[in-house]
Design a protein around this motif. Structure first.
Motif, short mmCIF file in Angstrom:
data_model
loop_
_atom_site.label_atom_id
_atom_site.label_comp_id
_atom_site.label_asym_id
_atom_site.label_seq_id
_atom_site.Cartn_x
_atom_site.Cartn_y
_atom_site.Cartn_z
N VAL A 154 38.53 66.45 70.46
CA VAL A 154 38.75 67.42 69.39
C VAL A 154 38.20 68.77 69.84
O VAL A 154 37.08 68.85 70.36
N ALA A 155 38.98 69.81 69.65
CA ALA A 155 38.54 71.17 69.94
C ALA A 155 38.58 71.98 68.65
O ALA A 155 39.47 71.78 67.82
N ILE A 156 37.60 72.85 68.49
CA ILE A 156 37.52 73.64 67.25
C ILE A 156 37.36 75.12 67.56
O ILE A 156 36.48 75.50 68.34
N ILE A 157 38.21 75.94 66.95
CA ILE A 157 38.03 77.39 66.96
C ILE A 157 37.23 77.71 65.70
O ILE A 157 37.75 77.62 64.59
N MET A 158 35.99 78.08 65.89
CA MET A 158 35.06 78.26 64.77
C MET A 158 35.19 79.69 64.24
O MET A 158 34.43 80.58 64.61
N ASP A 159 36.14 79.91 63.35
CA ASP A 159 36.46 81.27 62.91
C ASP A 159 35.99 81.49 61.47
O ASP A 159 36.01 80.57 60.64
N GLY A 160 35.60 82.72 61.17
CA GLY A 160 35.30 83.10 59.80
C GLY A 160 33.85 83.44 59.51
O GLY A 160 33.50 83.71 58.35
N ASP A 162 43.47 66.35 71.94
CA ASP A 162 44.31 65.58 71.00
C ASP A 162 44.47 66.32 69.68
O ASP A 162 45.57 66.35 69.11
N LEU A 163 43.39 66.92 69.20
CA LEU A 163 43.42 67.60 67.91
C LEU A 163 42.69 68.93 68.01
O LEU A 163 41.52 68.97 68.41
N LEU A 164 43.38 70.01 67.65
CA LEU A 164 42.76 71.33 67.56
C LEU A 164 42.58 71.67 66.09
O LEU A 164 43.52 71.58 65.30
N GLU A 213 47.80 68.17 68.49
CA GLU A 213 48.09 68.36 67.07
C GLU A 213 47.19 69.49 66.57
O GLU A 213 46.02 69.57 66.98
N ILE A 214 47.71 70.36 65.71
CA ILE A 214 46.97 71.54 65.28
C ILE A 214 46.75 71.50 63.77
O ILE A 214 47.72 71.38 62.99
N TYR A 215 45.49 71.60 63.37
CA TYR A 215 45.14 71.59 61.94
C TYR A 215 44.46 72.91 61.59
O TYR A 215 43.42 73.26 62.18
N ILE A 216 45.04 73.64 60.65
CA ILE A 216 44.50 74.92 60.22
C ILE A 216 43.84 74.75 58.85
O ILE A 216 44.45 74.20 57.92
#
Length: 253
Positions: A21-27, A188-190, A211-214
């Protein structure tokens, strides 16, 4: 973090749990501004979310968690914010390394760390050294990282090997490129928080079939319920990798 962090609580899910799992930690900045605080306050609050994400990943059997902490483009931000981020990074490493070691987490930073202050480089090296023998969750922090930088660096490494006679040009294939990247594992999951719908030069090669989850949730508010929603989304996806639905179903029988 509890000492049973790496004991999966849902082993029955099997391959329905994403390995990477990769996470773009935005906000972070927007979170602080909404509260009338300086942007750095949001980054400080985001450290708590990092802890929550690590604990969740370890308990749910995820093998690798890659977090986008600082992009190669983030140097363009105000100098006060960048210097504050460097201090926060050093503080977090100094305070969290023992927790990572105690919970069998292997820590690694990817990116061009040569530009970081010496104290940050030292803290990174120490955290990597202390956790190098751990066999549980692999925690990767992408700092001063860019997907294009990663691919260009891999090309340079391969060219040097060709020049040295170790390999020929004909030997260069997708597997060799992948193995030469700073992050050699496909995602596998962003997950991206903060509602933006772009990948921001993050793991460009590794996201090919992700797979991309926003989530609209800002990173400091990221918790187990948001992570669980992302996993539920992932489990509902049919991962075809170019095949038809019928072929996927046949392979499952």
């Amino acid at each position: 973090m509890s000492n049973d962090l790496n004991t999966p609580i849902c082993p029955e899910d099997g391959d329905r749990v994403p390995a990477h799992v990769a996470i773009i930690m935005d906000g972070n900045g927007r979170w602080a501004q909404k509260r009338g605080q300086i942007r750095l306050a949001g980054h400080r609050a985001g450290v708590r979310s990092v802890r929550r994400a690590i604990e969740f990943a370890g308990r749910h059997g995820i093998r690798q968690l890659t977090l986008f902490a600082f992009s190669s483009e983030n140097w363009k931000r105000p100098e006060t914010e960048v210097s504050g981020l460097m201090e926060l990074f050093s503080w977090a490493l100094s305070n969290e390394t023992k927790h990572l070691a105690d919970n069998n987490i292997r820590f690694r930073v990817v990116g061009d760390t040569s530009r970081f202050p010496e104290n940050v480089q030292t803290a990174i090296s120490e955290a990597e050294r202390v956790t190098s023998g751990n066999t549980g969750l692999r925690l990767v922090i992408a700092a001063n990282y860019g997907g294009r930088w990663d691919i260009a660096r891999a090309v340079q490494l391969l060219l040097r090997r060709v020049q040295a006679g170790e390999i020929s040009v004909a030997d260069v294939d997708e597997d060799l490129v992948t193995a030469s990247l700073a992050v050699a594992e496909d995602v596998d999951l962003l997950i991206r928080t903060g509602g933006e719908r772009r990948i921001s030069n993050f793991l460009l090669w590794q996201l090919a079939y992700s797979e991309i989850y926003i989530s609209d949730v800002l990173w400091p508010d990221f918790d187990s319920s948001v992570f669980q929603a992302a996993l539920d989304y992932y489990r509902g996806r049919e991962r075809r990798f170019g095949r038809t639905s019928e072929q996927v179903q046949e392979r499952m029988l």
